[in-house]
Design an enzyme around this catalytic site. Structure first.
Site, PDB file in Angstrom:
ATOM      1  CD  GLU A  28      -6.209 -21.080  -2.121  1.00 41.74           C
ATOM      2  OE1 GLU A  28      -7.041 -20.147  -2.062  1.00 41.74           O
ATOM      3  OE2 GLU A  28      -6.474 -22.212  -2.561  1.00 41.74           O
ATOM      4  CB  ALA A  30      -6.950 -14.590  -0.305  1.00 40.39           C
ATOM      5  NE  ARG A  32      -0.428 -15.297  -5.916  1.00 36.72           N
ATOM      6  CZ  ARG A  32      -1.308 -16.163  -6.427  1.00 36.72           C
ATOM      7  NH1 ARG A  32      -1.186 -17.451  -6.140  1.00 36.72           N
ATOM      8  NH2 ARG A  32      -2.279 -15.771  -7.209  1.00 36.72           N
ATOM      9  NE  ARG A  55       8.899  -2.456  16.655  1.00 37.40           N
ATOM     10  CZ  ARG A  55      10.018  -1.871  17.010  1.00 37.40           C
ATOM     11  NH1 ARG A  55      10.908  -2.502  17.746  1.00 37.40           N
ATOM     12  NH2 ARG A  55      10.269  -0.651  16.604  1.00 37.40           N
ATOM     13  CD  GLU A  69      -7.595 -16.579   2.730  1.00 37.37           C
ATOM     14  OE1 GLU A  69      -8.257 -17.312   1.966  1.00 37.37           O
ATOM     15  OE2 GLU A  69      -8.034 -15.500   3.159  1.00 37.37           O
TER      16      GLU A  69
END
Length: 122
Positions: A28, A30, A32, A55, A69
């Site tokens: 994938e 995206a 990475r 943070r 994703e």
């Protein structure tokens, strides 16, 4: 086949999760790219004087994008496994997954802009 229980079940779940992450990194693009963004974001967040809560929000928002994703990629794999012929429901399933990624990105970008603007322009 007998299902595993106890610690063996937990170890197997971890093994399958790591296998999924390895597969996502391999297949994938995206994912990475988002992993690289997470690394850069981590450096930025640690260099700027943000509170611990800021943070957590900034890095967590990118984590949400990555999780979304992965879910989108899972939907695409299942739809593609069923068949490559065009079907309205298959298209909608893929579009819904894509829309989820888009909304998570929009949320992340909004959060980053807001927190950076509050930090540097207030």
């Amino acid at each position: 086949m007998k299902k595993s229980t106890g610690l063996l079940r937990i170890f197997n779940a971890i093994k399958y999760s790591l296998k999924g992450l390895k597969s996502a990194i391999k297949h994938e693009t995206a994912f990475r790219q988002e992993l690289i963004v997470l690394g850069v974001a981590y450096i930025i967040v640690m260099l700027v004087d943000f509170s611990i809560y800021e943070r957590i929000l900034l890095l967590g928002s990118i984590g949400v994008v990555m999780i979304t994703e992965l879910i989108n990629s899972a939907i695409e794999c299942v739809v593609d496994r069923i068949g490559h012929e065009r079907h309205e429901l298959s298209g909608r399933a893929k579009d819904y997954g894509s829309a989820a990624v888009f909304l998570s990105l929009l949320l992340t970008i909004t959060l980053w802009i807001y927190l950076f603007s509050c930090h540097f322009f207030s």
